[in-house]
Motif scaffolding. Structure first.
Motif, PDB file in Angstrom:
ATOM      1  N   ARG A 107     -26.176   9.424  53.598  1.00 26.68           N
ATOM      2  CA  ARG A 107     -26.803   9.013  54.868  1.00 26.68           C
ATOM      3  C   ARG A 107     -26.954   7.501  54.934  1.00 26.68           C
ATOM      4  O   ARG A 107     -26.854   6.899  56.016  1.00 26.68           O
ATOM      5  CB  ARG A 107     -28.172   9.691  55.036  1.00 26.68           C
ATOM      6  N   VAL A 108     -27.187   6.873  53.809  1.00 26.45           N
ATOM      7  CA  VAL A 108     -27.330   5.415  53.769  1.00 26.45           C
ATOM      8  C   VAL A 108     -25.966   4.745  53.920  1.00 26.45           C
ATOM      9  O   VAL A 108     -25.819   3.759  54.642  1.00 26.45           O
ATOM     10  CB  VAL A 108     -28.017   4.974  52.460  1.00 26.45           C
ATOM     11  N   ALA A 109     -24.957   5.290  53.246  1.00 26.34           N
ATOM     12  CA  ALA A 109     -23.602   4.757  53.385  1.00 26.34           C
ATOM     13  C   ALA A 109     -23.141   4.830  54.836  1.00 26.34           C
ATOM     14  O   ALA A 109     -22.503   3.903  55.354  1.00 26.34           O
ATOM     15  CB  ALA A 109     -22.636   5.524  52.488  1.00 26.34           C
ATOM     16  N   LYS A 110     -23.488   5.929  55.533  1.00 29.08           N
ATOM     17  CA  LYS A 110     -23.091   6.101  56.923  1.00 29.08           C
ATOM     18  C   LYS A 110     -23.900   5.200  57.856  1.00 29.08           C
ATOM     19  O   LYS A 110     -23.502   4.977  59.008  1.00 29.08           O
ATOM     20  CB  LYS A 110     -23.250   7.568  57.338  1.00 29.08           C
ATOM     21  N   GLU A 111     -25.013   4.695  57.386  1.00 26.25           N
ATOM     22  CA  GLU A 111     -25.814   3.769  58.180  1.00 26.25           C
ATOM     23  C   GLU A 111     -25.194   2.367  58.198  1.00 26.25           C
ATOM     24  O   GLU A 111     -25.244   1.666  59.205  1.00 26.25           O
ATOM     25  CB  GLU A 111     -27.232   3.695  57.613  1.00 26.25           C
ATOM     26  N   PHE A 112     -24.603   1.964  57.084  1.00 29.70           N
ATOM     27  CA  PHE A 112     -24.122   0.592  56.955  1.00 29.70           C
ATOM     28  C   PHE A 112     -22.592   0.460  56.973  1.00 29.70           C
ATOM     29  O   PHE A 112     -22.054  -0.432  57.607  1.00 29.70           O
ATOM     30  CB  PHE A 112     -24.660  -0.028  55.653  1.00 29.70           C
ATOM     31  N   TYR A 113     -21.900   1.294  56.232  1.00 32.21           N
ATOM     32  CA  TYR A 113     -20.455   1.168  56.020  1.00 32.21           C
ATOM     33  C   TYR A 113     -20.134  -0.171  55.346  1.00 32.21           C
ATOM     34  O   TYR A 113     -21.023  -0.966  55.028  1.00 32.21           O
ATOM     35  CB  TYR A 113     -19.678   1.333  57.336  1.00 32.21           C
ATOM     36  N   MET A 114     -18.860  -0.412  55.084  1.00 31.76           N
ATOM     37  CA  MET A 114     -18.419  -1.673  54.491  1.00 31.76           C
ATOM     38  C   MET A 114     -17.766  -2.547  55.549  1.00 31.76           C
ATOM     39  O   MET A 114     -17.182  -2.044  56.509  1.00 31.76           O
ATOM     40  CB  MET A 114     -17.442  -1.427  53.335  1.00 31.76           C
ATOM     41  N   CYS A 115     -17.895  -3.847  55.368  1.00 34.51           N
ATOM     42  CA  CYS A 115     -17.346  -4.770  56.352  1.00 34.51           C
ATOM     43  C   CYS A 115     -16.838  -6.033  55.659  1.00 34.51           C
ATOM     44  O   CYS A 115     -17.131  -6.274  54.489  1.00 34.51           O
ATOM     45  CB  CYS A 115     -18.401  -5.137  57.397  1.00 34.51           C
ATOM     46  N   HIS A 116     -16.083  -6.817  56.375  1.00 33.48           N
ATOM     47  CA  HIS A 116     -15.588  -8.108  55.912  1.00 33.48           C
ATOM     48  C   HIS A 116     -14.788  -7.995  54.610  1.00 33.48           C
ATOM     49  O   HIS A 116     -15.204  -8.459  53.556  1.00 33.48           O
ATOM     50  CB  HIS A 116     -16.740  -9.101  55.778  1.00 33.48           C
ATOM     51  N   ASP A 117     -13.611  -7.411  54.763  1.00 29.35           N
ATOM     52  CA  ASP A 117     -12.692  -7.252  53.634  1.00 29.35           C
ATOM     53  C   ASP A 117     -12.298  -8.601  53.033  1.00 29.35           C
ATOM     54  O   ASP A 117     -11.895  -8.689  51.875  1.00 29.35           O
ATOM     55  CB  ASP A 117     -11.436  -6.521  54.115  1.00 29.35           C
ATOM     56  N   GLU A 118     -12.417  -9.665  53.851  1.00 33.21           N
ATOM     57  CA  GLU A 118     -12.047 -10.994  53.358  1.00 33.21           C
ATOM     58  C   GLU A 118     -13.116 -11.585  52.440  1.00 33.21           C
ATOM     59  O   GLU A 118     -12.887 -12.605  51.777  1.00 33.21           O
ATOM     60  CB  GLU A 118     -11.790 -11.950  54.531  1.00 33.21           C
ATOM     61  N   LEU A 119     -14.275 -10.940  52.385  1.00 32.88           N
ATOM     62  CA  LEU A 119     -15.354 -11.337  51.479  1.00 32.88           C
ATOM     63  C   LEU A 119     -15.478 -10.267  50.384  1.00 32.88           C
ATOM     64  O   LEU A 119     -14.574  -9.487  50.176  1.00 32.88           O
ATOM     65  CB  LEU A 119     -16.664 -11.493  52.258  1.00 32.88           C
ATOM     66  N   HIS A 120     -16.598 -10.244  49.689  1.00 31.11           N
ATOM     67  CA  HIS A 120     -16.867  -9.165  48.732  1.00 31.11           C
ATOM     68  C   HIS A 120     -17.561  -8.047  49.500  1.00 31.11           C
ATOM     69  O   HIS A 120     -18.788  -7.987  49.580  1.00 31.11           O
ATOM     70  CB  HIS A 120     -17.742  -9.675  47.590  1.00 31.11           C
ATOM     71  N   GLU A 121     -16.755  -7.149  50.090  1.00 33.14           N
ATOM     72  CA  GLU A 121     -17.282  -6.147  51.018  1.00 33.14           C
ATOM     73  C   GLU A 121     -18.283  -5.197  50.370  1.00 33.14           C
ATOM     74  O   GLU A 121     -19.266  -4.782  51.002  1.00 33.14           O
ATOM     75  CB  GLU A 121     -16.136  -5.361  51.659  1.00 33.14           C
ATOM     76  N   ASP A 122     -18.063  -4.861  49.102  1.00 30.64           N
ATOM     77  CA  ASP A 122     -18.989  -3.956  48.435  1.00 30.64           C
ATOM     78  C   ASP A 122     -20.316  -4.657  48.144  1.00 30.64           C
ATOM     79  O   ASP A 122     -21.391  -4.073  48.312  1.00 30.64           O
ATOM     80  CB  ASP A 122     -18.382  -3.403  47.147  1.00 30.64           C
ATOM     81  N   TYR A 123     -20.260  -5.913  47.748  1.00 30.45           N
ATOM     82  CA  TYR A 123     -21.466  -6.700  47.462  1.00 30.45           C
ATOM     83  C   TYR A 123     -22.342  -6.820  48.708  1.00 30.45           C
ATOM     84  O   TYR A 123     -23.572  -6.692  48.633  1.00 30.45           O
ATOM     85  CB  TYR A 123     -21.040  -8.072  46.950  1.00 30.45           C
ATOM     86  N   ILE A 124     -21.713  -7.028  49.858  1.00 29.31           N
ATOM     87  CA  ILE A 124     -22.469  -7.089  51.112  1.00 29.31           C
ATOM     88  C   ILE A 124     -23.204  -5.780  51.353  1.00 29.31           C
ATOM     89  O   ILE A 124     -24.385  -5.767  51.738  1.00 29.31           O
ATOM     90  CB  ILE A 124     -21.536  -7.407  52.298  1.00 29.31           C
ATOM     91  N   LEU A 125     -22.530  -4.666  51.110  1.00 25.71           N
ATOM     92  CA  LEU A 125     -23.160  -3.363  51.315  1.00 25.71           C
ATOM     93  C   LEU A 125     -24.365  -3.192  50.400  1.00 25.71           C
ATOM     94  O   LEU A 125     -25.436  -2.768  50.842  1.00 25.71           O
ATOM     95  CB  LEU A 125     -22.157  -2.234  51.085  1.00 25.71           C
ATOM     96  N   TRP A 126     -24.205  -3.517  49.112  1.00 26.02           N
ATOM     97  CA  TRP A 126     -25.348  -3.360  48.193  1.00 26.02           C
ATOM     98  C   TRP A 126     -26.524  -4.233  48.639  1.00 26.02           C
ATOM     99  O   TRP A 126     -27.675  -3.777  48.604  1.00 26.02           O
ATOM    100  CB  TRP A 126     -24.971  -3.722  46.763  1.00 26.02           C
TER     101      TRP A 126
END
Length: 249
Positions: free
Chosen positions: A161-180
């Motif tokens: 439910r949390v993953a679906k709230e945010f998703y990942m973005c900005h592949d040109e950056l560290h997209e996973d780090y932004i999500l965390w």
């Protein structure tokens, strides 16, 4: 939601024919009810063919992108399709130790956190150990995470439910780090298991292997998170210092 599935494992793959079988088998060796979503991002090698050997449309589902979307959007496709209580991320060139998902599910069930990560052992591109383990803190706060990314993507178990709230973005950056960062900013500290359940392959083609490019991406993350130039420089300095300590200790 399918009550029979506890974890939806999301595996983006691009030109990973040499490694993906090991990654898939390490998922299938886990002892929790799961589904594995393999998202082939228009590979030019035989990645899709290797994955198709395991795909049964139920436990292992192969999704082939019509065009190259990048790792962030490929993971988002998996997040949208996920039906488990939790999502786990695994890159196609990494692999897991037996018992990883069970240990993380138990850890999260006994806590107020929504995200759990583990320690990792660094491996050479040929799969041999570099005899280096990057430890996982027992508790990871937002403030700590700003100073060093101690959450390896391929080790993460996160409430769906949390993953679906945010998703990942900005592949040109560290997209996973932004999500965390966004997750911890809203939901509080993550928890870690200081056992190397993840074998992390240090492939030469990874975008973080280019130090100058990675540094620019890191600074871009701080700017994206709303920090000014001075604050971004401060956190970047802390990140660089901690990075040297982490890999040379």
């Amino acid at each position: 939601m399918n009550s029979q599935i506890t974890v939806s494992v999301i595996m983006p793959a691009y030109n990973a024919e040499k490694y993906i079988a090991q990654a898939i088998e390490s998922v299938l060796f886990q002892n929790v009810p799961l589904e594995l979503l393999v998202i082939d991002d228009c590979s030019s090698d035989h990645t899709a063919e290797v994955a198709r050997r395991y795909a049964d449309g139920k436990k292992v589902i192969l999704i082939c992108n019509d065009r190259n979307l990048g790792v962030a959007e490929s993971r988002n496709i998996g997040i949208r399709r996920a039906v488990g209580k939790y999502v786990a991320f695994l890159d196609a060139d990494d692999w897991w130790c037996a018992g990883k998902l069970e240990a993380q599910c138990q850890k999260l069930e006994g806590s107020d956190s929504v995200l759990c990560c583990t320690a990792r052992e660094l491996m050479s591109s040929d799969g041999t150990s570099q005899n280096k383990v990057i430890e996982a803190p027992e508790k990871i706060t937002y403030s700590m995470l700003l100073r060093t990314n101690s959450i390896p993507c391929s080790s993460v178990l996160l409430e769906t439910r949390v993953a679906k709230e945010f998703y990942m973005c900005h592949d040109e950056l560290h997209e996973d780090y932004i999500l965390w960062l966004r997750v911890l900013q809203k939901y509080g500290a993550a928890i870690g298991i200081n056992k190397p359940f993840l074998f992390s392959r240090m492939s030469q083609g990874g975008k973080s292997r280019n130090k100058l490019k990675s540094a620019k991406m890191q600074f871009g993350v701080y700017r994206y998170m709303g920090f000014g130039i001075i604050a971004s420089c401060y956190y970047f300095l802390m990140y660089a210092i901690n990075g040297v300590r982490k890999y040379r200790a």
